[in-house]
Design an enzyme around this catalytic site. Structure first.
Site, PDB file in Angstrom:
ATOM      1  N   ASP A 340       0.952  -1.277  -0.027  1.00  0.00           N
ATOM      2  CA  ASP A 340      -0.098   0.352   0.057  1.00  0.00           C
ATOM      3  C   ASP A 340       0.803   1.169   0.102  1.00  0.00           C
ATOM      4  O   ASP A 340       2.100   1.287   0.197  1.00  0.00           O
ATOM      5  CB  ASP A 340      -0.971   0.014   1.186  1.00  0.00           C
ATOM      6  CG  ASP A 340      -2.235   0.926   0.907  1.00  0.00           C
ATOM      7  OD1 ASP A 340      -2.234   1.701   0.139  1.00  0.00           O
ATOM      8  OD2 ASP A 340      -3.258   0.615   1.625  1.00  0.00           O
ATOM      9  N   GLU A 539      -9.740   7.467   4.638  1.00  0.00           N
ATOM     10  CA  GLU A 539      -8.448   7.323   5.653  1.00  0.00           C
ATOM     11  C   GLU A 539      -8.494   8.084   6.722  1.00  0.00           C
ATOM     12  O   GLU A 539      -8.207   9.417   6.495  1.00  0.00           O
ATOM     13  CB  GLU A 539      -7.309   6.771   4.999  1.00  0.00           C
ATOM     14  CG  GLU A 539      -7.456   5.776   4.044  1.00  0.00           C
ATOM     15  CD  GLU A 539      -6.073   5.618   2.919  1.00  0.00           C
ATOM     16  OE1 GLU A 539      -5.252   5.235   3.540  1.00  0.00           O
ATOM     17  OE2 GLU A 539      -6.384   5.949   2.028  1.00  0.00           O
TER      18      GLU A 539
HETATM   19  C1  BGC Z   1      -5.114   2.941   0.606  1.00  0.00           C
HETATM   20  C2  BGC Z   1      -5.448   1.942  -0.489  1.00  0.00           C
HETATM   21  C3  BGC Z   1      -5.554   2.703  -1.892  1.00  0.00           C
HETATM   22  C4  BGC Z   1      -4.113   3.364  -2.140  1.00  0.00           C
HETATM   23  C5  BGC Z   1      -4.167   4.031  -3.399  1.00  0.00           C
HETATM   24  C6  BGC Z   1      -3.891   3.902   0.203  1.00  0.00           C
HETATM   25  O1  BGC Z   1      -3.848   4.566   1.013  1.00  0.00           O
HETATM   26  O2  BGC Z   1      -5.125   2.226   1.705  1.00  0.00           O
HETATM   27  O3  BGC Z   1      -6.718   1.437  -0.269  1.00  0.00           O
HETATM   28  O4  BGC Z   1      -5.627   1.683  -2.831  1.00  0.00           O
HETATM   29  O5  BGC Z   1      -3.904   4.177  -0.991  1.00  0.00           O
HETATM   30  O6  BGC Z   1      -5.023   4.991  -3.414  1.00  0.00           O
HETATM   31  C1  BGC Z   2      -3.710   9.681  -1.572  1.00  0.00           C
HETATM   32  C2  BGC Z   2      -4.325   8.625  -1.171  1.00  0.00           C
HETATM   33  C3  BGC Z   2      -3.693   7.668  -0.237  1.00  0.00           C
HETATM   34  C4  BGC Z   2      -3.272   8.389   0.790  1.00  0.00           C
HETATM   35  C5  BGC Z   2      -2.457   7.578   1.698  1.00  0.00           C
HETATM   36  C6  BGC Z   2      -3.561  10.511  -0.220  1.00  0.00           C
HETATM   37  O1  BGC Z   2      -2.645  11.535  -0.548  1.00  0.00           O
HETATM   38  O2  BGC Z   2      -4.447  10.546  -2.498  1.00  0.00           O
HETATM   39  O3  BGC Z   2      -4.557   7.805  -2.593  1.00  0.00           O
HETATM   40  O4  BGC Z   2      -4.520   6.621  -0.043  1.00  0.00           O
HETATM   41  O5  BGC Z   2      -2.513   9.561   0.510  1.00  0.00           O
HETATM   42  O6  BGC Z   2      -1.824   8.360   2.809  1.00  0.00           O
END
Ligand code: BGC
Ligand code: BGC
Length: 844
Positions: A340, A539
């Protein structure tokens, strides 16, 4: 092997009930259900799995001999540089087609906040154009290389949800309420077609998390807290996206590759902390979180994404026993494993720029969005030095090439030349929206009906609530942008808000509807729908300390009460990613419908709640709770409604007994942002150096950071491990508490309230300062504090910070900045009055 094949047939027969049979049992291992005794007698090492107690599966994808020959020949011709490039995935934020060519990158992605040509909201044709740019660069062999075509991954997690105009399906939690695997497969197939229209080939879906604690802000990305229910969907979604296991050359048809994520126990972290630690037993890990991987593997899922989280203190991204020994060897997964977003940087001993541990643990592709060049360089150097054996590199490259071959990437030609490419009318096509609308209808869960539903179509309907006419709100996070915030209805062409759907349904029955966010009206309505609930989040930002609706979102309760007091029947409709304590709404409304995060087809609500011309329901409620609903802010106090609950029009009218209501003031926000070694919900603990070149999020300890200059461990404060200790060997270092959602302390700043930081300095730094940021301005307070024998609670009056120019209505960051060797521990950060030592206002 024969046994496995028989079991696979049972599996393919496919109902949820047949699932147990999907776990084939090999002769070399004991039956997982009965094995616990023997294998468990030996003492176990924390965070190390025992593959023999896990179920064995058989990966069903057969590689045709000609494809194997192609892969072997490529491997034989590729330079080490070309091989290492295949192992790296960069984000479009930070990579150009020229880079992709020069480094032979295996893959690109767009994260939630990036898009083609620097535009997160780029129109669909730009996506296809960018796909061609990268593809063409990747196959360019003018430098003498083999020119492996690049693969592009996106988070199409509820439809092709990054694209303006795409069909947005309900988030997984809503789909879980449907209990309908057949519809899941159709959703997967439509999502694949819409992805193909814009030229991508890979979706980071489905999420097969089995959330056990809905305080986790990503819980809505999982179908259910019930492993069987999740498992019953996975095969169908994978089939919908990829086609069956024998579907080679997916790009010649209308399919893409899928990724089951996040392996493992992303939904099992203690207290539902995002990216946190799961301290559960190996049996729970296997039986709850591992279960959905069975049908994924039996269906030939092409990729698996590894979780940010850890198990028993060990980050999954570095856990060889799970990634290699269990997933690849025991479960026979033969696609490739991707990590990830910079998750490798969180593995013990790693940084964002260097982490051979991840590859050695079994990761085949690093998701290194902005760190790809450093990871490439480091991996290459470690392969040359022998620290990473060549066999491991070859094995990972072979896995990636196998998936590319199955995808048909070597034959497909430029993205714009492939079937469906550029057919932008597929995005949000009427037939696709019809399926999403069906999913909305089937996902609604009726918790209360005092006999007022369905709504008669001929009358005057009042629709209240800020969220009633807001497609972004009803779509949730991972929609157009990462957190799904900051969008308006104009960015959802062709979509239907809940209000618009209700309006058109009552109008077609001869009635009328108005939207009045605060519920006020000029003409008395015959009935009211009050839409309320959560705002979009993803997230980190979605984590909560309790299962309570945020206090600032409870305003509609008063609207419900007011309308009811006037004798107007009230239907409460809740937009939410999770079950929450909402007793005040359940008490006040005459009927209560959980809409989850329905996405772009809000008309699905009206289909069920507004009657037909004859006054009879047009569709019944079929949705059932995909997880238990709490009676208070914690399920420890028992469930109000159990898993599986859901009324229909045939259910007898509810004899409602008024539910107990909590004192919200008591339940309220404690203003403690860091305690017991962890940041509070919506805060993150990070460490970085000047310029944030090397930034690490600290979720578990011990952890290393800043290229080995810093060590973070647990220290005791009041309770065992009640603080975090930072040992810094040299140089500049920042320990940062950050909140993406700015906190409004303007009221407190006007009063006599302080920012309180409890810490103990054992070895003072050359210089030490507290920096506070809000609204783009920063105040720096020098901390001229001596080494002390115990912890001291330092306080800085908030008005000093305001005086130094910090916008106290938008506080985001509290940072401890040191330079030089130092050793200190941080126990608590909060606001209050009880400082032991008050610090002076910064000068100026
Ligand atoms: C998330 C994933 C996602 C990836 C790409 C990560 O932070 O945990 O679920 O696929 O980012 O955006
Ligand atoms: C991205 C997400 C990713 C996340 C992880 C963001 O800046 O756009 O895709 O999952 O950072 O920390």
């Amino acid at each position: 092997m024969k046994f496995a094949r028989i079991a696979k047939l049972l599996c393919a027969a496919g109902s949820g009930l047949a699932l147990a049979a999907c776990a084939t049992v090999e002769t070399r291992g004991p039956n997982p259900q009965v094995a616990d005794g023997d294998a468990m007698d030996a003492p176990r090492e924390a965070g190390v799995a025992n593959p023999e107690i896990w179920p064995a599966y058989e990966y069903p994808v057969e590689v045709p001999a000609a494809e194997q020959a192609r892969i072997d020949s490529l491997l034989a011709r590729m330079t080490l540089e070309e091989k290492v490039g295949q192992l790296v995935q960069a984000d479009l934020c930070c990579v150009s087609p020229e880079d992709a060519k020069a480094y032979n990158l295996g893959s690109i992605l767009v994260g939630g906040n990036s898009g083609p040509y620097g535009d997160d909201l780029a129109p669909a044709p730009e996506w296809l154009k960018a796909a061609d740019d990268f593809y063409n660069a990747s196959i360019d062999t003018s430098d003498g290389g083999v020119g492996i075509p690049i693969v592009w991954g996106v988070d199409a997690v509820h439809g092709h949800s990054n694209i303006i105009g795409a069909t947005i399906f309900p988030h997984n939690i809503g789909l879980g309420a449907m209990r309908d695997p057949e519809l899941i497969e159709r959703i997967g197939a439509i999502t694949a077609r819409e992805i193909r229209a814009t030229g991508q080939e890979w979706t980071f879906a489905p999420t097969v998390a089995v959330p056990q604690d809905f305080r986790w802000g990503r819980a809505y990305e999982g179908y259910s807290s019930d492993p069987q229910l999740v498992a019953s969907y996975v095969g169908a979604m994978v089939r919908g996206l990829q086609g069956g296991p024998d579907n080679w050359n997916m790009l010649a048809g209308d399919k893409v590759i899928a990724s089951t994520k996040h392996f493992l126990a992303d939904g099992g972290t203690d207290n539902g902390v995002d990216q946190g630690d799961s301290s559960i037993s190996e049996e729970e890990l296997r039986d709850i979180h591992g279960l959905p991987y069975g049908p994924a593997i039996s269906e030939g899922v092409s990729t698996v994404m590894v979780s940010f989280s850890s198990w028993q203190g060990k980050k999954m991204t570095g856990n060889k026993s799970l990634v290699t020994d269990v997933l690849k060897d025991r479960m026979d997964f033969e696609g490739f494993v991707v990590s990830d977003w910079n998750a490798h940087g969180q593995v013990a001993g790693c940084t964002n720029d260097s982490c051979p541990q991840a590859l050695l643990a079994g990761i085949d592709m690093y998701m290194a969005p902005d760190t790809w060049k450093a990871i490439y360089t480091d991996t290459l150097a470690k392969a040359l030095s022998g620290e990473i054996p060549m066999e491991r590199i070859d094995e990972a490259v072979a896995a990636i090439l196998r998936v590319k071959a199955r995808l048909g990437l070597f034959e497909a030609g430029a993205p714009s030349t492939r079937p469906l490419s550029g057919e932008f009318e597929l995005l949000g096509a009427p037939a696709h929206r019809e399926v999403a609308r069906e999913a909305v209808r089937k996902s609604l869960v009726l918790l209360k009906n005092d006999g007022i539903l369905p709504i008669a179509p001929g009358g005057r309907l009042l629709v209240a609530g800020e969220g009633a006419d807001d497609i972004a709100r009803q779509s949730g996070g991972w929609t157009l942008s990462w957190q799904g915030t900051g969008h308006d209805n104009s960015q959802f062409p062709g979509a239907t808000s809940l209000f618009a759907g209700l309006k058109s349904a009552v109008e077609s029955g001869g009635g009328s509807a108005v939207h009045s966010p605060d519920g006020s009206f000029e003409q008395r309505p015959d009935a009211a729908v009050v839409v309320f609930g959560e705002k979009p989040y993803a997230e980190f930002q979605g984590d909560r300390a309790t299962l309570m609706l945020d206090a600032d979102l409870t305003g509609p309760y008063a609207t419900m009460e007011r309308l009811k007091a006037q004798g107007i029947p009230v239907v409460a409709v809740m937009i939410t990613g999770r079950p929450l304590y909402v007793n005040p709404a359940l008490n006040r409304a005459d009927a209560f419908v959980v809409a989850w995060l329905p996405g772009s087809e809000g008309a699905g609500l009206a289909d069920v709640v507004v009657a037909g011309a004859d006054g009879a329901p047009r569709y019944d409620f079929t949705g059932k709770l995909p997880t238990a609903w709490p009676a208070t802010g914690s399920l420890d106090d028992g469930a109000l409604f159990d898993f599986g609950y859901g009324l229909t029009y045939a259910s007898p009218a509810t004899a409602w007994e008024t539910l107990a209501e909590l004192d919200m003031a008591e339940a309220g926000d404690s203003r403690t942002w860091f305690a017991n070694g962890v940041p509070a919900a919506s805060w993150s603990l990070l460490v970085n150096d000047e310029g944030e070149i090397d930034q690490t999020r600290i979720t578990t300890v011990p952890a290393g950071a800043l290229g080995g200059r810093m060590r973070v461990t647990a220290a005791n404060y009041i309770v065992q491990e009640g603080a975090r200790r930072f040992e810094i060997a040299s140089g500049d270092a920042n320990v940062v508490l950050h909140n993406f959602d700015a906190v409004d302390l303007s009221r407190e700043a006007a009063g006599d309230v302080m920012l309180l930081v409890t810490m103990q300095v054992t070895d003072p730094a050359d210089s030490f300062a507290l920096a506070v940021q809000g609204g783009g301005t920063q105040a720096i307070i020098p901390l001229d504090i001596p080494a002390t024998a115990g912890f001291v609670r330092y306080g800085i009056p908030l008005r000093c910070l305001a005086g130094a120019g910090v916008d106290m209505s938008q506080l985001t960051t509290i940072m401890l900045q040191t330079s030089g060797a130092t050793d200190y521990a941080l126990a608590e950060v909060r606001v209050g009055n009880d400082a032991e030592t008050v610090l002076a206002c910064p000068a100026g």
